[in-house]
Design a protein around this motif. Structure first.
Motif, short mmCIF file in Angstrom:
data_model
loop_
_atom_site.label_atom_id
_atom_site.label_comp_id
_atom_site.label_asym_id
_atom_site.label_seq_id
_atom_site.Cartn_x
_atom_site.Cartn_y
_atom_site.Cartn_z
N PRO A 88 0.79 -1.24 0.00
CA PRO A 88 0.00 0.00 0.00
C PRO A 88 0.81 1.28 0.00
CG PRO A 88 -0.85 -1.57 1.62
CD PRO A 88 0.46 -2.10 1.15
N LEU A 89 1.92 1.32 0.72
CA LEU A 89 2.65 2.57 0.89
C LEU A 89 3.62 2.87 -0.23
CD1 LEU A 89 3.39 2.56 4.73
CD2 LEU A 89 1.36 3.32 3.50
N ASN A 90 3.68 1.99 -1.21
CA ASN A 90 4.59 2.17 -2.35
C ASN A 90 3.84 2.05 -3.66
OD1 ASN A 90 7.39 2.33 -1.02
ND2 ASN A 90 6.53 0.48 -0.10
N GLY A 91 2.78 2.83 -3.78
CA GLY A 91 2.02 2.84 -5.02
C GLY A 91 1.00 1.74 -5.16
N GLY A 92 0.91 0.87 -4.17
CA GLY A 92 -0.07 -0.21 -4.19
C GLY A 92 0.49 -1.56 -4.50
N GLY A 93 1.55 -1.62 -5.31
CA GLY A 93 2.20 -2.89 -5.59
C GLY A 93 1.48 -3.78 -6.57
N MET A 94 0.59 -3.22 -7.37
CA MET A 94 -0.13 -4.00 -8.37
C MET A 94 0.54 -3.87 -9.74
SD MET A 94 -2.74 -5.69 -7.17
CE MET A 94 -3.77 -5.94 -8.63
N GLN A 181 -5.81 13.67 11.74
CA GLN A 181 -4.38 13.76 11.45
C GLN A 181 -3.67 12.54 12.04
OE1 GLN A 181 -1.20 14.00 11.72
NE2 GLN A 181 -0.38 15.85 10.79
N PHE A 182 -3.09 11.73 11.17
CA PHE A 182 -2.49 10.44 11.54
C PHE A 182 -1.39 10.61 12.58
CE2 PHE A 182 0.43 6.87 10.78
CZ PHE A 182 -0.44 5.79 10.73
N GLU A 183 -0.59 11.65 12.45
CA GLU A 183 0.56 11.83 13.34
C GLU A 183 0.16 12.26 14.74
OE1 GLU A 183 4.16 13.33 10.59
OE2 GLU A 183 2.50 14.75 10.73
N SER A 227 4.47 8.81 6.24
CA SER A 227 5.50 7.99 5.61
C SER A 227 6.09 8.61 4.36
CB SER A 227 4.92 6.61 5.25
OG SER A 227 3.88 6.74 4.30
N GLY A 228 5.52 9.67 3.85
CA GLY A 228 6.05 10.28 2.64
C GLY A 228 6.10 11.79 2.79
N PRO A 229 6.56 12.49 1.75
CA PRO A 229 6.68 13.95 1.81
C PRO A 229 5.32 14.62 1.72
CG PRO A 229 7.14 13.17 -0.40
CD PRO A 229 6.95 11.94 0.45
N GLU A 230 5.32 15.94 1.76
CA GLU A 230 4.09 16.69 1.51
C GLU A 230 3.45 16.19 0.23
OE1 GLU A 230 2.60 21.25 0.48
OE2 GLU A 230 4.74 20.81 0.73
N ASP A 236 1.72 10.57 -4.40
CA ASP A 236 1.81 11.05 -3.01
C ASP A 236 0.47 10.88 -2.30
OD1 ASP A 236 4.43 11.91 -3.44
OD2 ASP A 236 3.83 13.99 -3.85
N TYR A 237 -0.60 11.35 -2.93
CA TYR A 237 -1.92 11.28 -2.30
C TYR A 237 -2.38 9.84 -2.14
CZ TYR A 237 -2.63 16.34 -2.52
OH TYR A 237 -2.53 17.69 -2.32
N ARG A 238 -2.11 8.99 -3.13
CA ARG A 238 -2.49 7.58 -3.00
C ARG A 238 -1.78 6.93 -1.81
NH1 ARG A 238 -2.12 5.83 -9.43
NH2 ARG A 238 -4.31 6.29 -9.95
N ASN A 239 -0.49 7.20 -1.67
CA ASN A 239 0.25 6.61 -0.56
C ASN A 239 -0.23 7.13 0.79
OD1 ASN A 239 1.82 5.05 -2.28
ND2 ASN A 239 3.51 6.52 -2.35
N ARG A 240 -0.63 8.42 0.83
CA ARG A 240 -1.10 8.98 2.09
C ARG A 240 -2.44 8.34 2.50
NH1 ARG A 240 0.55 13.58 4.31
NH2 ARG A 240 2.57 12.70 3.70
N TYR A 241 -3.36 8.18 1.56
CA TYR A 241 -4.62 7.49 1.88
C TYR A 241 -4.34 6.06 2.33
CZ TYR A 241 -7.80 11.12 0.23
OH TYR A 241 -8.52 12.28 0.10
N ALA A 242 -3.40 5.42 1.68
CA ALA A 242 -3.07 4.05 2.05
C ALA A 242 -2.54 3.98 3.48
CB ALA A 242 -2.05 3.46 1.07
N GLN A 243 -1.71 4.95 3.86
CA GLN A 243 -1.20 4.94 5.24
C GLN A 243 -2.33 5.13 6.24
OE1 GLN A 243 1.64 7.99 6.41
NE2 GLN A 243 2.45 6.65 8.02
#
Length: 582
Positions: A88-94, A181-183, A227-230, A236-243
């Motif tokens: 999930p945190l690296n583009g989904g892996g599909m 806010q996750f953090e 887990s990723g930058p702004e 970026d947005y996909r990885n943030r939703y995944a986190q």
């Protein structure tokens, strides 16, 4: 690549048009909005084209790590959602293939009585997300659902249709939440919400936050790390939703009942307005960012195809009639608004903020809302929206100051709604609000500066799930604000959600709170219950509980939230200049 070149050409032509002739600000925003909508359309218009279908997929890991969800329930239909994401945190892996995903809907959680099944294609262009619109269902009925892809089964979700419009309904129970806010903390509130017997949940925005690691720090300190930058790009947005969806408590709440969602600002960027960024970006760059953010939002929410791009962007405002009991009007106060007046912030009014032409909803949405309010036949009319509706003066009676990001910054737009309600002699308007990371409850009146003005409804503002950290019972500025705003009847600064129990005669709001979020395991309690009964007497507090494990009084004030955002932007600028700080 072709779509990127086409978008760049559109922006180039737009800029040349601006240089050729004098264009007023409203025309500029209209043109930029058109490009924003086109860019979003280009991003996903070919979501099922150009890829081969992999009918027998093999995964590097379990593909349903982001769980399942349902949403937008109607009396005969509901949306089922999942996303295939083994990494999930690296583009989904599909792999870059279309993958068939099978789904089932049953009347029992063991799937002995499956009443609907089908196959939906998960495309790389939509991050292998799946949005199934199941039709032909019975009203006001519980169902269970699951997905299968390859040899893998998803978790089981529970959903429910709403009653048929106009049918006689004696009551309903739902919750609303916002700002996670996750953090800033753990999603313990969602763990408790998932155990509630709810008909549905409304999410009022700030589902994710766009900041990089430890840029936006809570009053009680961050306990998790982005887990990723702004977030700027689609990935970026996909990885943030995944986190965010990696949190088991959030997944449990999604699987427990249907959600009706709308966004606020942090799904894109703090306090953006239409196609105007908060700071530090050109409109052209922000258009691309907004398009990426909107696409990722659709990919991760249980939304219907009607929320796909249409002309100027994504249409999220929509209505749900819960039998004859309540009409819910879900609003979008971010996508169509005029820019915040007076440079944003908490300021006195000025000719700019008082301009009668200013809008928070946009002309089309405002017309839609008033038309629906005028034709409503239900016992309650409910605005499901984001920012503070009732007046909230942070200054004094002689030198008032108001939030320029809330309805206070658009008083003419609010007055148009209030005048309409007064003309119709309505006494059943309820406003549900998020955004401000604290619990508030206010009487809605025809004139907030007149203590004897008629009361026509109530606003219930829900606190955050985590944003702002642990919170407290009161803040250092609470007594002053309540004294200056006598129509505000309740305040609390803990984290949690609001549970509403509704009958034809009474609206009851239970403020469900946890005393801390900086570690997991907090118990939940109802800090207070308030009732509104359409009797012109306004809100009544019918129960109250002290919270022994929580902080009773904090030195925090409203301005601290804005300072934290400003400091986050300073950190972003430092990073861009190469001066990375924590």
């Amino acid at each position: 690549m072709r779509n990127e070149r086409l978008l760049d050409e559109l922006i180039k032509n737009f800029n040349e048009e601006i240089l050729k002739k004098h264009i007023d600000r409203r025309s500029l925003l209209h043109g930029a909005g058109k490009i924003a909508g086109l860019s979003l359309g280009l991003a996903i218009a070919q979501s099922l084209g150009g890829f081969k279908v992999d009918a027998a997929p093999k995964f590097s890991d379990y593909p349903f790590k982001l769980g399942v969800a349902s949403g937008d329930p109607l009396s005969n239909s509901v949306v089922l959602w999942t996303r295939l994401a083994p990494d999930p945190l690296n583009g989904g892996g599909m792999p870059p293939h279309i993958v068939p995903v099978h789904w089932e809907l049953a009347t029992d959680e063991h799937f002995r009585n499956v009443i609907r099944r089908g196959t939906e294609m998960a495309s790389p262009d939509l991050a292998h997300s799946v949005h199934v619109e199941v039709n032909g269902l019975k009203p006001n009925t519980v169902y269970f659902y699951r997905f299968k892809c390859g040899n893998e089964l998803s978790p089981v979700g529970k959903t429910k249709t709403i009653p048929a419009a106009g049918s006689k309904i004696s009551g309903m129970t739902f919750a609303f939440a916002s700002c996670q806010q996750f953090e800033h903390g753990y999603y313990t509130a969602y763990k408790h919400m998932a155990k509630e017997d709810l008909d549905l949940d409304f999410h009022l925005g700030d589902y994710i936050y766009e900041y990089g690691p430890n840029e936006y720090v809570s009053f009680t300190g961050n306990v998790r790390t982005h887990s990723g930058p702004e977030t700027i790009t689609l990935e970026d947005y996909r990885n943030r939703y995944a986190q965010y969806r990696s949190d088991a408590d959030l997944r449990a709440a999604h699987a427990a009942f249907p959600w009706v969602v709308t966004w606020d600002d942090h799904e894109v960027e703090n306090n953006y307005a239409n196609v105007i960024p908060e700071n530090g970006q050109s409109v052209e760059a922000f258009i691309k960012r907004r398009a990426a953010a909107y696409q990722a939002y659709y990919e991760h929410m249980p939304l219907r195809k009607s929320s796909l791009p249409h002309e100027g962007g994504m249409q999220l405002y929509r209505a749900f009639a819960y039998g004859d009991l309540a009409s819910f009007f879900v609003l979008d106060t971010r996508q169509y608004r005029d820019d915040q007046a007076n440079g944003d912030g908490i300021k006195p009014h000025s000719p700019e903020s008082l301009d009668p032409k200013r809008t928070l909803l946009g002309a089309e949405q405002e017309k839609w809302l008033l038309g629906n309010l005028g034709s409503s036949k239900t016992q309650w009319n409910v605005l499901v929206q984001q920012v503070f509706f009732s007046q909230r003066n942070f200054g004094t009676s002689t030198a008032p100051r108001y939030s320029m990001d809330s309805w206070d910054g658009y008083p003419a737009a609010r007055q148009r709604i209030m005048d309409f309600v007064a003309d119709k002699n309505m006494n059943n308007l309820i406003v549900l609000t998020g955004d401000v990371h604290a619990n508030w409850a206010s009487n809605l009146t025809t004139d907030y500066n007149d203590p004897d003005a008629p009361i026509f409804g109530a606003e219930f503002v829900g606190t955050s799930i985590t944003s702002g950290g642990n919170g407290s019972d009161w803040r250092a500025d609470t007594e002053k604000i309540l004294a200056q705003n006598p129509h505000i009847k309740f305040f609390n600064n803990y984290r949690g959600y609001v549970r509403c129990q509704v009958t034809p005669e009474q609206w009851r709001a239970d403020y469900r709170i946890v005393p801390y979020v900086t570690q997991p395991g907090a118990d939940i309690c109802t800090r207070a219950s308030l009732v509104y009964e359409k009797d012109q007497k306004g809100l009544r507090e019918v129960s109250s509980t002290m919270v022994p494990m929580g902080v009773q009084m904090s030195i925090e004030v409203e301005e601290d939230r804005h300072r934290a955002h400003r400091r986050a932007h300073e950190k972003q600028m430092e990073k861009k200049r190469g001066k990375v700080t924590n």
